[in-house]
Motif scaffolding. Sequence first.
Motif, PDB file in Angstrom:
ATOM      1  N   ARG A 189       0.806  -1.058  -0.030  1.00 61.94           N
ATOM      2  CA  ARG A 189      -0.077  -0.042  -0.049  1.00 61.94           C
ATOM      3  C   ARG A 189       0.737   1.223  -0.048  1.00 61.94           C
ATOM      4  N   SER A 190       0.786   2.103  -0.989  1.00 59.61           N
ATOM      5  CA  SER A 190       1.649   3.279  -1.188  1.00 59.61           C
ATOM      6  C   SER A 190       0.868   4.470  -0.366  1.00 59.61           C
ATOM      7  N   VAL A 191       1.623   4.918   0.538  1.00 53.70           N
ATOM      8  CA  VAL A 191       0.664   5.873   1.497  1.00 53.70           C
ATOM      9  C   VAL A 191       0.803   7.004   0.847  1.00 53.70           C
ATOM     10  N   ASP A 192       1.944   7.557   0.141  1.00 56.34           N
ATOM     11  CA  ASP A 192       2.197   8.864  -0.597  1.00 56.34           C
ATOM     12  C   ASP A 192       3.411   8.531  -1.636  1.00 56.34           C
ATOM     13  N   LEU A 227       2.059  -9.266  -5.357  1.00 56.15           N
ATOM     14  CA  LEU A 227       0.867  -9.546  -5.885  1.00 56.15           C
ATOM     15  C   LEU A 227       0.319  -8.072  -6.655  1.00 56.15           C
ATOM     16  N   GLY A 228       0.934  -6.989  -6.336  1.00 49.22           N
ATOM     17  CA  GLY A 228       0.572  -5.636  -6.688  1.00 49.22           C
ATOM     18  C   GLY A 228       0.691  -4.579  -5.543  1.00 49.22           C
ATOM     19  N   SER A 229       0.688  -3.444  -6.126  1.00 51.40           N
ATOM     20  CA  SER A 229       0.463  -2.240  -5.121  1.00 51.40           C
ATOM     21  C   SER A 229      -0.629  -1.299  -5.456  1.00 51.40           C
ATOM     22  N   TYR A 230      -1.096  -0.638  -4.661  1.00 50.27           N
ATOM     23  CA  TYR A 230      -2.236   0.107  -4.793  1.00 50.27           C
ATOM     24  C   TYR A 230      -2.201   1.425  -3.908  1.00 50.27           C
ATOM     25  N   ARG A 231      -2.389   2.640  -4.363  1.00 50.37           N
ATOM     26  CA  ARG A 231      -2.300   4.067  -3.558  1.00 50.37           C
ATOM     27  C   ARG A 231      -3.641   4.150  -2.726  1.00 50.37           C
ATOM     28  N   ASP A 232      -3.593   4.802  -1.608  1.00 50.73           N
ATOM     29  CA  ASP A 232      -4.687   5.111  -0.990  1.00 50.73           C
ATOM     30  C   ASP A 232      -5.825   5.965  -1.844  1.00 50.73           C
ATOM     31  N   ASP A 233      -7.263   5.752  -1.294  1.00 53.73           N
ATOM     32  CA  ASP A 233      -8.237   6.395  -1.931  1.00 53.73           C
ATOM     33  C   ASP A 233      -8.582   7.567  -0.883  1.00 53.73           C
ATOM     34  N   GLY A 289     -20.175   6.094   8.228  1.00 55.86           N
ATOM     35  CA  GLY A 289     -20.973   4.755   8.431  1.00 55.86           C
ATOM     36  C   GLY A 289     -21.520   4.397   6.895  1.00 55.86           C
ATOM     37  N   GLU A 290     -20.808   5.126   5.868  1.00 56.88           N
ATOM     38  CA  GLU A 290     -21.108   4.627   4.380  1.00 56.88           C
ATOM     39  C   GLU A 290     -20.448   3.355   3.879  1.00 56.88           C
ATOM     40  N   GLY A 291     -19.486   2.986   4.787  1.00 57.19           N
ATOM     41  CA  GLY A 291     -18.605   1.677   4.231  1.00 57.19           C
ATOM     42  C   GLY A 291     -17.770   2.060   3.081  1.00 57.19           C
ATOM     43  N   ILE A 292     -16.887   1.207   2.768  1.00 57.17           N
ATOM     44  CA  ILE A 292     -16.181   1.528   1.275  1.00 57.17           C
ATOM     45  C   ILE A 292     -17.033   1.321   0.068  1.00 57.17           C
ATOM     46  N   PRO A 293     -16.823   2.610  -0.758  1.00 56.03           N
ATOM     47  CA  PRO A 293     -17.655   2.533  -1.739  1.00 56.03           C
ATOM     48  C   PRO A 293     -17.594   1.405  -3.055  1.00 56.03           C
ATOM     49  N   TYR A 294     -18.898   1.380  -3.596  1.00 57.09           N
ATOM     50  CA  TYR A 294     -19.041   0.294  -4.654  1.00 57.09           C
ATOM     51  C   TYR A 294     -18.394   0.967  -5.893  1.00 57.09           C
ATOM     52  N   ALA A 295     -18.151   2.298  -5.739  1.00 58.30           N
ATOM     53  CA  ALA A 295     -17.730   2.987  -7.139  1.00 58.30           C
ATOM     54  C   ALA A 295     -16.120   2.315  -7.493  1.00 58.30           C
ATOM     55  N   ARG A 296     -15.861   2.624  -8.636  1.00 58.88           N
ATOM     56  CA  ARG A 296     -14.807   2.157  -9.212  1.00 58.88           C
ATOM     57  C   ARG A 296     -13.646   2.957  -8.380  1.00 58.88           C
ATOM     58  N   THR A 297     -12.611   2.520  -7.845  1.00 58.28           N
ATOM     59  CA  THR A 297     -11.833   3.269  -7.064  1.00 58.28           C
ATOM     60  C   THR A 297     -10.319   2.384  -7.184  1.00 58.28           C
ATOM     61  N   ARG A 298      -9.266   3.068  -6.768  1.00 54.94           N
ATOM     62  CA  ARG A 298      -8.037   2.304  -6.783  1.00 54.94           C
ATOM     63  C   ARG A 298      -8.084   1.186  -5.998  1.00 54.94           C
ATOM     64  N   LEU A 299      -8.680   0.961  -4.942  1.00 52.83           N
ATOM     65  CA  LEU A 299      -8.960   0.012  -4.011  1.00 52.83           C
ATOM     66  C   LEU A 299      -9.730  -1.368  -4.803  1.00 52.83           C
ATOM     67  N   LYS A 300     -10.589  -0.729  -5.529  1.00 48.61           N
ATOM     68  CA  LYS A 300     -11.659  -1.770  -6.088  1.00 48.61           C
ATOM     69  C   LYS A 300     -10.960  -2.395  -7.093  1.00 48.61           C
ATOM     70  N   ARG A 301     -10.259  -1.567  -8.187  1.00 52.34           N
ATOM     71  CA  ARG A 301      -9.313  -2.127  -9.402  1.00 52.34           C
ATOM     72  C   ARG A 301      -8.282  -3.209  -8.684  1.00 52.34           C
TER      73      ARG A 301
END
Length: 355
Positions: free
Chosen positions: A284-287, A305-311, A321-333
Amino acid sequence: MGSGEAERMSRIALVTQLTSLAEQCAALADGIGIRLDVLAPHSGGWQDAVLVLLGEDVTDPLPALSAPTVLIAVDHAAEVWQQAARLGTDTVAVLPAAAEWLTQRMIHAVEPPGSPATTIGVVAGSGGAGASVLACALARHAATEAVETVLLDADPLGGGVDLVLGYENIDGLRWPALTTSRGRLRPSTLPQALPRSEGLSVLSWDRETHADLSGDVFDAVITAAQQAFDLVIVDLPRHAPVEWASSCHHLVLVTPARVRAVIAASCVASRLRAVHPAVGLAVRSVDRQGLDPALVADSIGLELLGSYRDDPPLAAQVDRGEGIPYARTRLKRFAAEVLDGILTDSPHYASAGGR
């Protein structure tokens, strides 16, 4: 098959005239929702049972008996084993010591186990690594691909993954109910009992009851989950017993791309590699000033396995209280990429639409 016929096919028979023995066995069967027919030794009626329990008062072999058999006794006397040999029973269960074993034997009789579902454990390499968030993202993505998925939160001190998903107000079973019942459950009851939304089932913790998670309960629950679902995601704390990691087919170690976090992750990786051959690394790339992911994987000695940046908006959404989003984000990808890589050969994932 009609419900009446299905009920007959899953029937367990207890042959005894001992009231106390019948009551003990009936209590175990009732606790897991299994029908138990108590029969007298000379009455018949056991021929279509999937499992036959013989009380220690049975003296003669039963005719036309083809189902597996268990001799039930309340005393470890040597005569019990001689009687088992005379009756030709498959095994002996002495109550109350063997109550847990007998419960599982009855479950397996009415719901014969098949191949366990693919199970992925997600482990944090250090505090605040983001493993719970990634576990939620993996589970949610699989569910959106129509894969029957359950997320197990194995960390009683982690705050609850239901909060990360926004599931905290959904009714359903939580871990404390299972810890008090010692994990007794049939696989077929799990999908209906757990909190569920958008095709994803979750077993998490409540905020009122403090309960430790024993190895016996964890084993019973993950075994049932592997029979009830097509994919099991486990949010594993890094301090969990290594045997829990061995219950997973794949392990994903999560680390931020920071020096101290990588050093901590190296220690966790060594512990996991000692018991598991399939440990991959998610960075996880924090910055933009973080370490190079390939360098991190090389220093830890794990496959990247790969790396990803924070959303950036993600933490605020969870706090609301909305939870992690369903929309296409870096995390989802990234979750989609990890699952595609791990589950390439999984028939459940491929047939459900996973790439």
